[in-house]
Design a protein around this motif. Structure first.
Motif, PDB file in Angstrom:
ATOM      1  N   MET A  44       0.837  -1.207   0.000  1.00  0.00           N
ATOM      2  CA  MET A  44       0.000   0.000   0.000  1.00  0.00           C
ATOM      3  C   MET A  44       0.869   1.253   0.000  1.00  0.00           C
ATOM      4  SD  MET A  44      -3.307  -1.009   2.410  1.00  0.00           S
ATOM      5  CE  MET A  44      -2.666  -0.017   3.693  1.00  0.00           C
ATOM      6  N   VAL A  45       1.927   1.243   0.809  1.00  0.00           N
ATOM      7  CA  VAL A  45       2.816   2.412   0.880  1.00  0.00           C
ATOM      8  C   VAL A  45       3.494   2.629  -0.465  1.00  0.00           C
ATOM      9  CG1 VAL A  45       4.919   3.305   1.942  1.00  0.00           C
ATOM     10  CG2 VAL A  45       3.154   2.275   3.367  1.00  0.00           C
ATOM     11  N   LEU A  46       4.049   1.553  -1.042  1.00  0.00           N
ATOM     12  CA  LEU A  46       4.724   1.689  -2.330  1.00  0.00           C
ATOM     13  C   LEU A  46       3.755   2.101  -3.430  1.00  0.00           C
ATOM     14  CD1 LEU A  46       7.283  -1.234  -2.249  1.00  0.00           C
ATOM     15  CD2 LEU A  46       7.750   1.212  -2.146  1.00  0.00           C
ATOM     16  N   ASP A  47       2.542   1.562  -3.397  1.00  0.00           N
ATOM     17  CA  ASP A  47       1.543   1.967  -4.391  1.00  0.00           C
ATOM     18  C   ASP A  47       1.192   3.440  -4.252  1.00  0.00           C
ATOM     19  OD1 ASP A  47       1.485  -0.533  -5.532  1.00  0.00           O
ATOM     20  OD2 ASP A  47      -0.384  -1.155  -4.556  1.00  0.00           O
ATOM     21  N   VAL A  62       9.224  13.878 -11.863  1.00  0.00           N
ATOM     22  CA  VAL A  62       9.162  12.527 -11.287  1.00  0.00           C
ATOM     23  C   VAL A  62      10.397  12.290 -10.436  1.00  0.00           C
ATOM     24  CG1 VAL A  62       9.233  10.059 -11.801  1.00  0.00           C
ATOM     25  CG2 VAL A  62       7.709  11.539 -13.098  1.00  0.00           C
ATOM     26  N   LEU A  63      11.567  12.597 -10.980  1.00  0.00           N
ATOM     27  CA  LEU A  63      12.815  12.388 -10.230  1.00  0.00           C
ATOM     28  C   LEU A  63      12.899  13.303  -9.014  1.00  0.00           C
ATOM     29  CD1 LEU A  63      15.306  11.949 -13.198  1.00  0.00           C
ATOM     30  CD2 LEU A  63      14.346  10.193 -11.702  1.00  0.00           C
ATOM     31  N   THR A  64      12.430  14.531  -9.152  1.00  0.00           N
ATOM     32  CA  THR A  64      12.431  15.457  -8.016  1.00  0.00           C
ATOM     33  C   THR A  64      11.504  14.944  -6.915  1.00  0.00           C
ATOM     34  OG1 THR A  64      12.887  17.320  -9.480  1.00  0.00           O
ATOM     35  CG2 THR A  64      11.979  17.840  -7.312  1.00  0.00           C
ATOM     36  N   ALA A  65      10.322  14.476  -7.297  1.00  0.00           N
ATOM     37  CA  ALA A  65       9.384  13.934  -6.307  1.00  0.00           C
ATOM     38  C   ALA A  65       9.973  12.690  -5.634  1.00  0.00           C
ATOM     39  CB  ALA A  65       8.053  13.605  -6.976  1.00  0.00           C
ATOM     40  N   ALA A  66      10.660  11.852  -6.405  1.00  0.00           N
ATOM     41  CA  ALA A  66      11.288  10.652  -5.832  1.00  0.00           C
ATOM     42  C   ALA A  66      12.352  11.055  -4.821  1.00  0.00           C
ATOM     43  CB  ALA A  66      11.892   9.796  -6.936  1.00  0.00           C
ATOM     44  N   ARG A  67      13.143  12.048  -5.141  1.00  0.00           N
ATOM     45  CA  ARG A  67      14.167  12.511  -4.192  1.00  0.00           C
ATOM     46  C   ARG A  67      13.516  13.073  -2.938  1.00  0.00           C
ATOM     47  NH1 ARG A  67      16.493  14.342  -9.192  1.00  0.00           N
ATOM     48  NH2 ARG A  67      18.207  12.954  -9.731  1.00  0.00           N
ATOM     49  N   ASN A  68      12.399  13.785  -3.115  1.00  0.00           N
ATOM     50  CA  ASN A  68      11.686  14.320  -1.949  1.00  0.00           C
ATOM     51  C   ASN A  68      11.158  13.187  -1.070  1.00  0.00           C
ATOM     52  OD1 ASN A  68      12.153  16.974  -2.663  1.00  0.00           O
ATOM     53  ND2 ASN A  68      10.219  17.184  -3.763  1.00  0.00           N
ATOM     54  N   TRP A  69      10.610  12.129  -1.696  1.00  0.00           N
ATOM     55  CA  TRP A  69      10.164  10.973  -0.921  1.00  0.00           C
ATOM     56  C   TRP A  69      11.327  10.364  -0.144  1.00  0.00           C
ATOM     57  CZ3 TRP A  69       5.627   9.619   0.658  1.00  0.00           C
ATOM     58  CH2 TRP A  69       4.478   9.922  -0.076  1.00  0.00           C
ATOM     59  N   CYS A  70      12.457  10.194  -0.815  1.00  0.00           N
ATOM     60  CA  CYS A  70      13.634   9.611  -0.145  1.00  0.00           C
ATOM     61  C   CYS A  70      14.063  10.465   1.040  1.00  0.00           C
ATOM     62  CB  CYS A  70      14.791   9.462  -1.139  1.00  0.00           C
ATOM     63  SG  CYS A  70      14.522   8.183  -2.377  1.00  0.00           S
ATOM     64  N   THR A  71      14.073  11.766   0.849  1.00  0.00           N
ATOM     65  CA  THR A  71      14.473  12.681   1.925  1.00  0.00           C
ATOM     66  C   THR A  71      13.507  12.576   3.102  1.00  0.00           C
ATOM     67  OG1 THR A  71      15.466  14.189   0.340  1.00  0.00           O
ATOM     68  CG2 THR A  71      14.912  15.105   2.493  1.00  0.00           C
ATOM     69  N   ILE A  73      11.504  10.026   3.863  1.00  0.00           N
ATOM     70  CA  ILE A  73      11.614   8.709   4.486  1.00  0.00           C
ATOM     71  C   ILE A  73      12.849   8.648   5.373  1.00  0.00           C
ATOM     72  CG2 ILE A  73      12.051   6.260   4.004  1.00  0.00           C
ATOM     73  CD1 ILE A  73      10.265   6.665   1.471  1.00  0.00           C
ATOM     74  N   THR A  74      13.973   9.182   4.876  1.00  0.00           N
ATOM     75  CA  THR A  74      15.206   9.181   5.665  1.00  0.00           C
ATOM     76  C   THR A  74      15.041  10.028   6.920  1.00  0.00           C
ATOM     77  OG1 THR A  74      16.512   8.846   3.662  1.00  0.00           O
ATOM     78  CG2 THR A  74      17.680   9.683   5.612  1.00  0.00           C
ATOM     79  N   GLU A  79      14.383  10.222  12.816  1.00  0.00           N
ATOM     80  CA  GLU A  79      13.575  10.642  13.959  1.00  0.00           C
ATOM     81  C   GLU A  79      13.163   9.433  14.808  1.00  0.00           C
ATOM     82  OE1 GLU A  79       9.077  12.320  14.582  1.00  0.00           O
ATOM     83  OE2 GLU A  79      10.230  13.095  12.885  1.00  0.00           O
ATOM     84  N   ILE A  80      12.707   8.390  14.163  1.00  0.00           N
ATOM     85  CA  ILE A  80      12.284   7.187  14.878  1.00  0.00           C
ATOM     86  C   ILE A  80      13.472   6.520  15.554  1.00  0.00           C
ATOM     87  CG2 ILE A  80      11.337   4.862  14.561  1.00  0.00           C
ATOM     88  CD1 ILE A  80       9.618   6.163  12.258  1.00  0.00           C
ATOM     89  N   SER A  81      14.594   6.466  14.847  1.00  0.00           N
ATOM     90  CA  SER A  81      15.809   5.873  15.418  1.00  0.00           C
ATOM     91  C   SER A  81      16.257   6.644  16.654  1.00  0.00           C
ATOM     92  CB  SER A  81      16.918   5.856  14.353  1.00  0.00           C
ATOM     93  OG  SER A  81      18.110   5.400  14.896  1.00  0.00           O
ATOM     94  N   ARG A  82      16.228   7.952  16.568  1.00  0.00           N
ATOM     95  CA  ARG A  82      16.623   8.798  17.694  1.00  0.00           C
ATOM     96  C   ARG A  82      15.693   8.565  18.891  1.00  0.00           C
ATOM     97  NH1 ARG A  82      15.616  13.484  15.612  1.00  0.00           N
ATOM     98  NH2 ARG A  82      17.268  13.250  14.086  1.00  0.00           N
ATOM     99  N   ALA A  83      14.396   8.483  18.627  1.00  0.00           N
ATOM    100  CA  ALA A  83      13.424   8.251  19.703  1.00  0.00           C
ATOM    101  C   ALA A  83      13.659   6.895  20.358  1.00  0.00           C
ATOM    102  CB  ALA A  83      12.014   8.342  19.153  1.00  0.00           C
ATOM    103  N   LYS A  84      13.963   5.876  19.564  1.00  0.00           N
ATOM    104  CA  LYS A  84      14.214   4.539  20.118  1.00  0.00           C
ATOM    105  C   LYS A  84      15.517   4.514  20.934  1.00  0.00           C
ATOM    106  CE  LYS A  84      11.628   1.785  16.846  1.00  0.00           C
ATOM    107  NZ  LYS A  84      10.918   0.805  17.649  1.00  0.00           N
ATOM    108  N   ARG A  85      16.497   5.265  20.470  1.00  0.00           N
ATOM    109  CA  ARG A  85      17.759   5.349  21.217  1.00  0.00           C
ATOM    110  C   ARG A  85      17.535   6.039  22.569  1.00  0.00           C
ATOM    111  NH1 ARG A  85      20.768   6.293  16.614  1.00  0.00           N
ATOM    112  NH2 ARG A  85      20.214   8.470  16.702  1.00  0.00           N
ATOM    113  N   ASP A  86      16.708   7.082  22.557  1.00  0.00           N
ATOM    114  CA  ASP A  86      16.454   7.844  23.783  1.00  0.00           C
ATOM    115  C   ASP A  86      15.680   7.027  24.816  1.00  0.00           C
ATOM    116  OD1 ASP A  86      17.795   9.933  22.643  1.00  0.00           O
ATOM    117  OD2 ASP A  86      15.979  11.062  22.104  1.00  0.00           O
TER     118      ASP A  86
END
Length: 88
Positions: A44-47, A62-71, A73-74, A79-86
């Motif tokens: 569902m997420v990928l779709d 298309v490529l700009t939007a893909a880069r924005n998605w990557c940014t 997601i990263t 953020e999630i990694s930092r919260a789990k570390r804390d």
């Protein structure tokens, strides 16, 4: 006594596979359902991302939007990694 190589037959201590499967019949079903749900969520997420990319008017957007998605997601992963570390 002859020395056996690993995997050589006959096995000295055979395992009853039917008995092993009957020990936790629900565990396999629960794992299957969990994996199916995880796969459905990923699809569902990928779709959704694919739909957004297909709505872009040009190859460049298309490529700009893909880069924005990557940014995004990263950033979410950091953020999630930092919260789990804390909390650990």
């Amino acid at each position: 006594m002859n020395e056996r190589r690993p995997g050589q037959w006959p096995v000295e201590h055979p395992v009853d596979l039917d008995a092993l499967q009957c020990e936790h019949p629900l565990a396999d079903d629960q794992l299957y359902v969990q994996r199916a749900a995880e796969k459905a969520l990923h699809e569902m997420v990928l779709d959704s991302i694919r739909h957004d990319l297909e709505q872009q008017p040009s190859p460049l957007t298309v490529l700009t939007a893909a880069r924005n998605w990557c940014t995004r997601i990263t950033a979410a992963a950091e953020e999630i990694s930092r919260a789990k570390r804390d909390t650990a």
